[in-house]
Write a protein that holds these residues in place. Sequence first.
Motif: not given
Length: 328
Positions: A1-24
Amino acid sequence: MRENGRAFDRIRLLPRVAVDVAGRTARTRLLGLPVPVPLAVAPMAYQTWLHPDGEVAAASAAAVAGVPFVVSMMASRTVEEVAATGAATVMQLYWLRDRGLFRELVGRAEAAGCVALMLTVDVPLLGRRLRDLRGGLVRPANVVAANLGRAGGGLDAVGGAGTSEVAAHTGVLFDPSLSWADVAWIRSVTRLPLVLKGILDPDDAALAVAAGVDTVVVSNHGGRQLDGAVATAVALPAVVDAVDGRCEVLVDSGVRGGVDVLKALALGATGVLVGRPLLWGLAAGGAAGAARVLDLIGEELHEAMALAGCPDVDSARRLRTSVAGGDR
């Protein structure tokens, strides 16, 4: 059970920039239905144990949020009562020794207007839940598996430290002989879309597609079945690759907020099932508490999408991730 949360915590996202998200927008399709956010409420048993209105309150919150609600076969309110809330209702089933009762439940789900059936396939028997055994878990007398009629009341002889009434009850009801031939038979006896919940191995995902399943759920039952099974966030990408777009892929177990939803999308999921957080909201505030949890997850997802440069769900699925130093 604990590892389920830890696995999500270990994921790192690579965000994109200069993208129009005003109307997301987080609008997409889930279980074949249009939804404002890519989530549904997971099946959870005996909700009147937490609040007198139980599944009716939780389903009402899902109806307000516009997301599907999966009613457990072991729910303490009937599928008909849940469907009457107006929520898009999915009926969750276990493979029963009593085939007549199983067929009856399928028919009731169809008659109640359910949008799909969800067969949970990772419980040939209930996992050894030590907390239940240590406490001698016994349900209150007024909390029953309402969908099962006379079979839903439990076993009067079970009780005391070292025992679990829930484990004993399900041991009598559930049939551990479930096979892929049975899955194909279930597919043949209903017109409803069929979801298989409890997939971790990509080979099983491919077999599910071959059996005509419409959606698979990557799940380890919230970490409460096989202790030491792989975390769902770890298993998800291989399952997505195995089905190769031939069916929807949902994930549960460890999803606690909107950033987790975004991570699931980036790993290829169609969407998520949310479990424990909704129960916490239900226990704290009934339908309003459950609704607030769904609102919060949606708000968190919208904010995370903006910060990650994702104007829509498709762009979220194209985000790169890194896990323990390795890119995907």
